[in-house]
Design a protein around this motif. Structure first.
Motif, PDB file in Angstrom:
ATOM      1  N   VAL A  44      35.810  39.903  41.872  1.00  0.00           N
ATOM      2  CA  VAL A  44      35.288  38.619  42.338  1.00  0.00           C
ATOM      3  C   VAL A  44      35.243  37.579  41.225  1.00  0.00           C
ATOM      4  O   VAL A  44      35.459  36.373  41.468  1.00  0.00           O
ATOM      5  N   ASP A  45      34.987  37.988  39.987  1.00  0.00           N
ATOM      6  CA  ASP A  45      34.880  37.047  38.867  1.00  0.00           C
ATOM      7  C   ASP A  45      36.070  37.116  37.912  1.00  0.00           C
ATOM      8  O   ASP A  45      36.015  36.553  36.809  1.00  0.00           O
ATOM      9  N   CYS A  46      37.153  37.779  38.327  1.00  0.00           N
ATOM     10  CA  CYS A  46      38.264  38.040  37.405  1.00  0.00           C
ATOM     11  C   CYS A  46      39.382  37.016  37.476  1.00  0.00           C
ATOM     12  O   CYS A  46      40.097  36.799  36.489  1.00  0.00           O
ATOM     13  N   TYR A  47      39.572  36.397  38.647  1.00  0.00           N
ATOM     14  CA  TYR A  47      40.725  35.520  38.838  1.00  0.00           C
ATOM     15  C   TYR A  47      40.296  34.223  39.520  1.00  0.00           C
ATOM     16  O   TYR A  47      39.443  34.229  40.409  1.00  0.00           O
ATOM     17  N   SER A  48      40.957  33.132  39.147  1.00  0.00           N
ATOM     18  CA  SER A  48      40.809  31.887  39.903  1.00  0.00           C
ATOM     19  C   SER A  48      41.737  31.891  41.107  1.00  0.00           C
ATOM     20  O   SER A  48      41.483  31.199  42.100  1.00  0.00           O
ATOM     21  N   ASN A  49      42.801  32.664  41.038  1.00  0.00           N
ATOM     22  CA  ASN A  49      43.754  32.819  42.138  1.00  0.00           C
ATOM     23  C   ASN A  49      43.222  33.867  43.111  1.00  0.00           C
ATOM     24  O   ASN A  49      43.074  35.035  42.771  1.00  0.00           O
ATOM     25  N   SER A  50      42.931  33.439  44.360  1.00  0.00           N
ATOM     26  CA  SER A  50      42.304  34.356  45.319  1.00  0.00           C
ATOM     27  C   SER A  50      43.196  35.534  45.659  1.00  0.00           C
ATOM     28  O   SER A  50      42.721  36.658  45.827  1.00  0.00           O
ATOM     29  N   LEU A  51      44.513  35.299  45.785  1.00  0.00           N
ATOM     30  CA  LEU A  51      45.420  36.381  46.151  1.00  0.00           C
ATOM     31  C   LEU A  51      45.429  37.484  45.105  1.00  0.00           C
ATOM     32  O   LEU A  51      45.640  38.659  45.413  1.00  0.00           O
ATOM     33  N   ALA A  52      45.183  37.131  43.840  1.00  0.00           N
ATOM     34  CA  ALA A  52      45.188  38.124  42.763  1.00  0.00           C
ATOM     35  C   ALA A  52      44.062  39.142  42.911  1.00  0.00           C
ATOM     36  O   ALA A  52      44.125  40.225  42.321  1.00  0.00           O
ATOM     37  N   LYS A  53      43.045  38.822  43.698  1.00  0.00           N
ATOM     38  CA  LYS A  53      41.929  39.750  43.916  1.00  0.00           C
ATOM     39  C   LYS A  53      42.279  40.856  44.913  1.00  0.00           C
ATOM     40  O   LYS A  53      41.488  41.768  45.139  1.00  0.00           O
ATOM     41  N   THR A  88      28.261  58.180  40.691  1.00  0.00           N
ATOM     42  CA  THR A  88      27.171  57.253  40.334  1.00  0.00           C
ATOM     43  C   THR A  88      27.349  55.866  40.937  1.00  0.00           C
ATOM     44  O   THR A  88      26.435  55.039  40.854  1.00  0.00           O
ATOM     45  N   ASN A  89      28.536  55.588  41.513  1.00  0.00           N
ATOM     46  CA  ASN A  89      28.898  54.259  42.041  1.00  0.00           C
ATOM     47  C   ASN A  89      29.003  53.202  40.948  1.00  0.00           C
ATOM     48  O   ASN A  89      29.060  52.003  41.240  1.00  0.00           O
ATOM     49  N   GLU A  90      29.041  53.618  39.705  1.00  0.00           N
ATOM     50  CA  GLU A  90      29.199  52.672  38.599  1.00  0.00           C
ATOM     51  C   GLU A  90      30.610  52.094  38.614  1.00  0.00           C
ATOM     52  O   GLU A  90      31.598  52.809  38.807  1.00  0.00           O
ATOM     53  N   LEU A  91      30.725  50.783  38.378  1.00  0.00           N
ATOM     54  CA  LEU A  91      32.010  50.089  38.351  1.00  0.00           C
ATOM     55  C   LEU A  91      32.368  49.718  36.922  1.00  0.00           C
ATOM     56  O   LEU A  91      31.542  49.169  36.186  1.00  0.00           O
ATOM     57  N   LYS A  92      33.611  50.011  36.549  1.00  0.00           N
ATOM     58  CA  LYS A  92      34.125  49.620  35.241  1.00  0.00           C
ATOM     59  C   LYS A  92      35.443  48.891  35.442  1.00  0.00           C
ATOM     60  O   LYS A  92      36.294  49.333  36.215  1.00  0.00           O
ATOM     61  N   LEU A  93      35.635  47.771  34.744  1.00  0.00           N
ATOM     62  CA  LEU A  93      36.872  47.006  34.805  1.00  0.00           C
ATOM     63  C   LEU A  93      37.624  47.119  33.495  1.00  0.00           C
ATOM     64  O   LEU A  93      37.031  47.076  32.410  1.00  0.00           O
ATOM     65  N   SER A  94      38.946  47.270  33.595  1.00  0.00           N
ATOM     66  CA  SER A  94      39.813  47.318  32.421  1.00  0.00           C
ATOM     67  C   SER A  94      40.975  46.357  32.642  1.00  0.00           C
ATOM     68  O   SER A  94      41.452  46.206  33.769  1.00  0.00           O
ATOM     69  N   SER A  95      41.434  45.706  31.601  1.00  0.00           N
ATOM     70  CA  SER A  95      42.577  44.811  31.706  1.00  0.00           C
ATOM     71  C   SER A  95      43.787  45.429  31.014  1.00  0.00           C
ATOM     72  O   SER A  95      43.657  46.169  30.039  1.00  0.00           O
ATOM     73  N   VAL A  96      44.962  45.142  31.559  1.00  0.00           N
ATOM     74  CA  VAL A  96      46.218  45.582  30.967  1.00  0.00           C
ATOM     75  C   VAL A  96      47.141  44.373  30.873  1.00  0.00           C
ATOM     76  O   VAL A  96      47.021  43.431  31.668  1.00  0.00           O
ATOM     77  N   PRO A  97      48.074  44.363  29.900  1.00  0.00           N
ATOM     78  CA  PRO A  97      48.932  43.188  29.686  1.00  0.00           C
ATOM     79  C   PRO A  97      50.049  43.098  30.723  1.00  0.00           C
ATOM     80  O   PRO A  97      51.241  43.192  30.403  1.00  0.00           O
ATOM     81  N   ASP A  98      49.656  42.919  31.973  1.00  0.00           N
ATOM     82  CA  ASP A  98      50.611  42.863  33.071  1.00  0.00           C
ATOM     83  C   ASP A  98      50.125  41.826  34.078  1.00  0.00           C
ATOM     84  O   ASP A  98      48.939  41.495  34.118  1.00  0.00           O
ATOM     85  N   GLU A  99      51.056  41.311  34.892  1.00  0.00           N
ATOM     86  CA  GLU A  99      50.683  40.321  35.892  1.00  0.00           C
ATOM     87  C   GLU A  99      50.075  40.953  37.145  1.00  0.00           C
ATOM     88  O   GLU A  99      49.326  40.292  37.868  1.00  0.00           O
ATOM     89  N   GLU A 100      50.412  42.222  37.399  1.00  0.00           N
ATOM     90  CA  GLU A 100      49.903  42.875  38.614  1.00  0.00           C
ATOM     91  C   GLU A 100      50.029  44.388  38.480  1.00  0.00           C
ATOM     92  O   GLU A 100      51.018  44.893  37.935  1.00  0.00           O
TER      93      GLU A 100
END
Length: 377
Positions: A44-53, A88-100
């Motif tokens: 929800v807070d990762c992209y300004s482009n909605s489709l990217a979500k 635990t339902n814990e959420l973790k986000l990771s980024s990778v150097p890719d567009e998708e």
């Protein structure tokens, strides 16, 4: 990619190989109740482009739910990969150097994600390995501008590619992915390198009867190549009257929307679902109500399909089916303002990822867990 809107694109061509009779579809007279748990949108807070979500693909590995996102058509990297700890339902986000990130695979008990459009230069293509609770970038595929799939065969790794003109769209590694080299692709005994970097792409590979096949969409047909004696040779083509559902913002008519190998049978969806055991013997698996198949998943020896349809009131129905030997069985369905575009299964829990929604952008990317209370055959 699984990018779908409901303009129906129809390609009408006389079939070379006739389909056998469709499966029977059994709709339950009383659909079991499912308990829904809204897990929210991890992006929800990762992209300004909605489709990217959009949650393009999901997979369960080591009691964790992994979800891919991004938009390689509009270059929205770095792509985010969500990981839910199912205990635990814990959420973790990771980024990778890719567009998708739109495909996961488990190879030799290791979770990987092909790099569909790396943010670095085009000298090498990427794939990503989940190790020690983090994602490791591996840049070892020469001219791998787009890596659509990685598959293991005969103790080697094969990469399905979109590459530069003059190069072959398949590479192989004999050292567990540390380095790759191009594999020769031939048609009618002549080399068939990339002539058009957009259309001459290999999106899908699969194994049946200890043989490796690759598929390329070309001119209204799917060309099938088989690996033999160190190279891929053209052997046949699949031609059908194909109806392809597709998603804003563009129509994807190249790779299969979904595919999986299950019980030595290759299942693939162009919107319609087919299966093949001998490459030249194709069977159509029919579904009621003009539903379209956009994802497939195996769990505990069972094969499941995610089907969608647009309703007259502009809502969408997303349905989960179990695929049996000679029939399909509707387990449950839900109707929302947008449709599910991917799913994963863990015993009685079905995790559905909902795609882009013009009418309600806030619903884009939501993950909803449905706990199935019924039984299936």
């Amino acid at each position: 990619m699984k990018k779908i809107t409901f303009y129906l694109v129809t390609i009408i061509i006389l079939p070379i190989y006739s389909c056998s009779q469709p499966f029977n579809t059994f709709e339950k007279t009383e659909i079991p109740i499912v308990q829904a748990t809204d897990m929210g949108c991890p992006f929800v807070d990762c992209y300004s482009n909605s489709l990217a979500k959009t949650p393009w693909d999901m997979i369960i590995f080591d009691n964790q739910l992994f979800v891919g996102s991004g938009n390689y058509n509009q270059n929205c990297g770095p792509a985010q990969i969500a990981c839910y700890d199912l205990a635990t339902n814990e959420l973790k986000l990771s980024s990778v150097p890719d567009e998708e990130i739109n495909k996961f695979a488990i190879i030799n008990e290791t979770l990987i994600a092909p790099g569909i459009d790396p943010m670095q230069d085009w000298a090498y293509g990427n794939y990503y390995i989940f190790q020690n609770n983090s994602w490791k970038t591996v840049r070892s595929i020469p001219y791998g501008i787009h890596t659509f799939q990685i598959i293991e065969f005969d103790n080697k790794l094969f990469a399905a590619l979109g590459t530069e003109i003059g190069h072959f769209p398949i590479s192989v590694s004999e050292n567990n992915g540390k380095s790759f080299v191009e594999v020769k692709v031939t048609k009618n005994n002549c080399p068939s390198p990339t002539l058009d970097s957009f259309n001459d792409r290999i999106y899908n590979m699969f194994v049946i009867d200890s043989k490796l096949f690759a598929v390329k969409f070309s001119g209204g047909a799917y060309e099938v190549f088989m690996f033999n004696d160190g190279q891929f040779d053209y052997i046949t083509q699949w031609i059908y009257d194909i109806v392809i559902p597709n998603t804003d913002p563009f129509v994807n008519k190249s790779g299969f929307i979904a595919s999986i190998t299950y019980n030595n049978t290759y299942y693939f969806s162009t919107g319609y679902l087919f299966k093949t055991q001998g490459v030249k013997n194709i069977k159509h698996i029919a579904f009621n109500d003009n539903k379209y198949i956009i994802d497939l998943y195996e769990n505990n020896g069972h094969l499941f399909a995610l089907a969608i349809k647009e309703n007259s009131n502009k809502s969408y129905t997303s349905a989960i089916y179990k695929i049996n030997d000679n029939s399909t069985e509707l387990l449950f369905e839900v109707t929302e303002s947008n449709y599910a575009i991917s799913f994963a299964v863990n015993n009685e829990n079905f995790y559905l990822g909902f795609g882009y929604c013009d009418a309600n952008v806030d619903r884009t990317g939501k993950i909803i867990k449905y706990t199935y209370k019924g039984e299936f055959k």
